[in-house]
Design an enzyme around this catalytic site. Structure first.
Site, PDB file in Angstrom:
ATOM      1  CE1 TYR A 114      28.654  62.868  -6.207  1.00  0.00           C
ATOM      2  CE2 TYR A 114      29.677  63.150  -3.840  1.00  0.00           C
ATOM      3  CZ  TYR A 114      28.561  63.043  -4.763  1.00  0.00           C
ATOM      4  OH  TYR A 114      27.546  63.287  -4.200  1.00  0.00           O
ATOM      5  CE  LYS A 128      27.127  65.907  -6.387  1.00  0.00           C
ATOM      6  NZ  LYS A 128      25.935  66.096  -7.052  1.00  0.00           N
TER       7      LYS A 128
END
Length: 275
Positions: free
Chosen positions: A169, A173
């Site tokens: 993640y 991002k």
């Protein structure tokens, strides 16, 4: 011809931005689950907005290209709000890379081919990208500029190199923000702009689940030890999204706006260090 705002993701943050920038325009609302899109469309329609819905799987290039075709058949695409994705508590590392990293890259590539002169885009990223340690200049360039179809073949993105879902993640991002910077150059050739917003914990149905889920204690501690001492609201993110998509932000493109109540500041330099 209608001016079209494409809203990808039926969640609270995307809605908050769309409400602020879509008066007098047509909202094409797309979500993986058509029933979610339809439910949100009903709320927006009853509030006076002109809305239609579509299904989209942002892990699929073909699905995204179909969404682009639908949008351009409705009118001129003047805005894109990309607010869809999955979180570490929802998905495997592989799915996170496909949805959050690859999907965002495809959306920026494909909508960058049709965005109107004067158009704008906001990509909802995450504070998590600001927690990842510094990458090398070469790694940054690869995440920013590798064509979407080749992105997931990068050695740094192989599952053998990814520690866990949170790592997937974080790197996704960080990749979103780097991709926005690189795509801003291409979008600029069409007279359009693209920026990212990296929210912290914002009270949405998903956030409520996470605050009470397996990672809940950690998230609650993050809020407690942050300078603001609280979570954010979708409207606070919506206010910044409205600025970035409007004419007052005509000199802002390729940028990322961290909105997390100071959690990241505390993570690096405050009470959250080493926690």
């Amino acid at each position: 011809m209608k001016n079209v705002i494409v809203l990808i993701g039926a969640g609270s943050i995307g809605q908050a931005i769309a409400r602020r920038v879509s008066a007098g325009k047509h909202i094409l609302l797309a979500d993986l689950k058509k029933e979610n899109a339809d439910a949100t469309a009903k709320v927006l329609s009853e509030a006076g907005f002109d809305v239609s819905t579509a299904s989209v799987d942002i892990a699929s290039k073909d699905s995204i290209k179909k969404l682009v075709d639908i949008a351009t058949s409705v009118g001129s695409v003047t805005g894109v709000i990309h607010a869809a994705g999955v979180s570490p508590s929802q998905a495997t590392a592989e799915m996170i890379l496909h949805v959050d990293l690859y999907g965002t890259a495809v959306i920026l590539e494909e909508f960058g081919k049709v965005i109107s002169d004067g158009g704008s885009c906001v990509v909802i990223s995450s504070q998590s990208g600001h927690r990842l340690p510094s990458l090398t200049e070469e790694q940054n360039k690869l995440l920013a500029t590798t064509p979407a179809d080749e992105l997931l073949a990068l050695p740094m993105l192989q599952l053998s190199e990814i520690k866990d879902t949170l790592h997937a993640y974080q790197i996704s991002k960080r990749g979103n923000v780097l991709r926005v910077m690189a795509e801003a150059v291409k979008w600029g050739r069409r007279g359009a702009r693209v920026n990212a917003i990296s929210p912290g914990i914002v009270i949405t149905p998903l956030a409520k689940d996470e605050l009470t889920g397996p990672r809940g204690e950690r998230y609650r501690n993050m809020l407690k030890l942050s300078p603001s001492g609280r979570a954010g609201t979708p409207d606070e993110i919506g206010t910044v999204g409205e600025l970035l998509m409007g004419t007052n932000a005509g000199f802002i493109t390729g940028s990322d706006f961290l909105i997390d109540g100071g959690v990241t500041a505390s993570y690096w330099y405050g009470d959250l260090v080493n926690k």
